[in-house]
Design a protein around this motif. Structure first.
Motif, short mmCIF file in Angstrom:
data_model
loop_
_atom_site.label_atom_id
_atom_site.label_comp_id
_atom_site.label_asym_id
_atom_site.label_seq_id
_atom_site.Cartn_x
_atom_site.Cartn_y
_atom_site.Cartn_z
N ARG A 75 36.08 48.83 37.04
CA ARG A 75 34.70 48.92 36.58
C ARG A 75 34.09 47.51 36.55
O ARG A 75 34.81 46.52 36.42
CB ARG A 75 34.65 49.55 35.20
N PRO A 76 32.77 47.41 36.60
CA PRO A 76 32.14 46.09 36.54
C PRO A 76 32.55 45.29 35.31
O PRO A 76 32.71 44.06 35.38
CB PRO A 76 30.64 46.43 36.52
N ILE A 77 32.76 45.97 34.17
CA ILE A 77 33.15 45.25 32.96
C ILE A 77 34.51 44.58 33.15
O ILE A 77 34.75 43.48 32.63
CB ILE A 77 33.16 46.21 31.74
N ASP A 78 35.40 45.22 33.92
CA ASP A 78 36.72 44.63 34.15
C ASP A 78 36.65 43.46 35.12
O ASP A 78 37.34 42.44 34.94
CB ASP A 78 37.69 45.70 34.68
N TYR A 79 35.82 43.58 36.16
CA TYR A 79 35.64 42.45 37.07
C TYR A 79 35.09 41.25 36.29
O TYR A 79 35.51 40.10 36.50
CB TYR A 79 34.69 42.81 38.20
N GLY A 80 34.14 41.50 35.38
CA GLY A 80 33.58 40.41 34.59
C GLY A 80 34.63 39.73 33.75
O GLY A 80 34.68 38.49 33.67
N ALA A 81 35.48 40.52 33.10
CA ALA A 81 36.54 39.95 32.28
C ALA A 81 37.49 39.10 33.12
O ALA A 81 37.89 37.99 32.72
CB ALA A 81 37.30 41.05 31.56
N LEU A 82 37.85 39.59 34.29
CA LEU A 82 38.75 38.84 35.16
C LEU A 82 38.11 37.54 35.64
O LEU A 82 38.77 36.50 35.74
CB LEU A 82 39.16 39.70 36.36
#
Length: 313
Positions: free
Chosen positions: A170-177
């Motif tokens: 999800r976009p939220i996971d890409y952001g965290a990474l």
């Protein structure tokens, strides 16, 4: 800028899917800039912008359980609900007031908007960042979020950051990474857990330092009208774990409950005898990533009844 380091201001980023001006802008941008093939379905899903007046109940929860909060800023390109318009502590902040380059507007990217919270005129050094689906459920002290001067609490959840995965996130996971990649490279600090969906304590000075260090990444994120897999999340993962890496943040626990409105068991999770109603939690997040396929109207009624029961006046 406020120099009183005991002051705490709250900031919301908010949208109302039924605001006529917002609807017009959204249709124009979606028609002119279709999403790239393979973009995650949640990026412009109507559920992301759904407004059930949650922000009114969220602000009520602050008034009830955190009376020490000074001002409440709402960053938005929509008209505020009447109850908030008449609240002397609530200040509406237009996107044009905080974006350094208004040419990137309008935007529908929460990450782009979060990149400017420290640019709100007069914002305090200590900031509590709320989404409109965050609620306080019991009295809380400011020390829960700011244990001492110059230090923020960081609330890791039980969920691992998905290192080693590069597709299907999800976009939220890409952001965290993306945030973790910067922290590992520049500070040798490797965060392990995603954050709770609960109010995020921020320091204005940390956000200013991050923008100075990562100006190109801030500018690139601001330029994306919808969430992009290359975005950074300045006000959540990046600021929180930057604080830990630099000694201005502490990993702490919080009794936080996350409830997905689209969960088939949603009505059972919020019924009158549930732990949520019995005061077990300090904070609640009522989240919705995609529009429920079944019984959407019933879920709306359950949400309204829950909020009125818990935060009605």
């Amino acid at each position: 800028m406020s120099s009183d380091r005991s002051t705490v201001d709250v900031v919301y980023t908010w949208v109302n899917h039924s605001d006529p001006q917002w609807l017009s802008l959204s249709r124009q941008v979606c028609a002119a800039e279709p999403l790239a093939p393979g973009a995650h379905a949640s990026i412009n899903n109507p559920a992301r912008f759904q407004n059930r007046n949650e922000i009114v109940y969220s602000v009520r929860s602050i008034r009830k359980f955190a009376p020490w909060v000074e001002r409440i800023f709402v960053v938005t390109n929509c008209t505020l609900p009447q109850e908030l318009e008449s609240d002397a502590r609530v200040v509406r902040v237009a996107h044009e007031e905080v974006f350094p380059d208004p040419g990137v507007l309008p935007t529908f990217n929460s990450r782009a908007i979060e990149s400017n919270l420290h640019r709100i005129p007069g914002i305090s050094e200590q900031i509590l960042y709320f989404n409109d689906d965050f609620f306080l459920c019991q009295p809380v002290e400011r020390e829960l979020f700011f244990p001492r001067s110059g230090v923020v609490s960081v609330f890791p959840s039980k969920h691992d950051i998905p290192y080693g995965r590069s597709e299907g996130l999800r976009p939220i996971d890409y952001g965290a990474l993306n945030a973790c990649e910067l922290l590992i490279h520049d500070f040798g600090y490797r965060p392990e857990k995603k954050l709770h969906h609960s109010p995020y304590p921020l320091l204005r000075s940390n956000l200013e330092a991050l923008e100075q260090r990562y100006r190109e990444r801030f500018d690139a994120t601001r330029a994306h009208r919808f969430r992009d897999n290359t975005d950074i999340p300045p006000a959540t993962t990046l600021q929180a774990y930057y604080a830990v890496a630099t000694g201005s943040g502490e990993l702490r626990a919080i009794a936080s409950r996350y409830v997905d409105i689209g969960d088939p068991l949603f009505p059972l999770l919020v019924h009158r005898f549930s732990p949520l109603r019995r005061g077990k939690y300090q904070t609640l997040c009522l989240n919705e990533v995609t529009k429920p396929r079944f019984f959407a109207g019933l879920r709306d009624r359950v949400v309204r009844k829950l909020l009125e029961d818990m935060f009605g006046e």
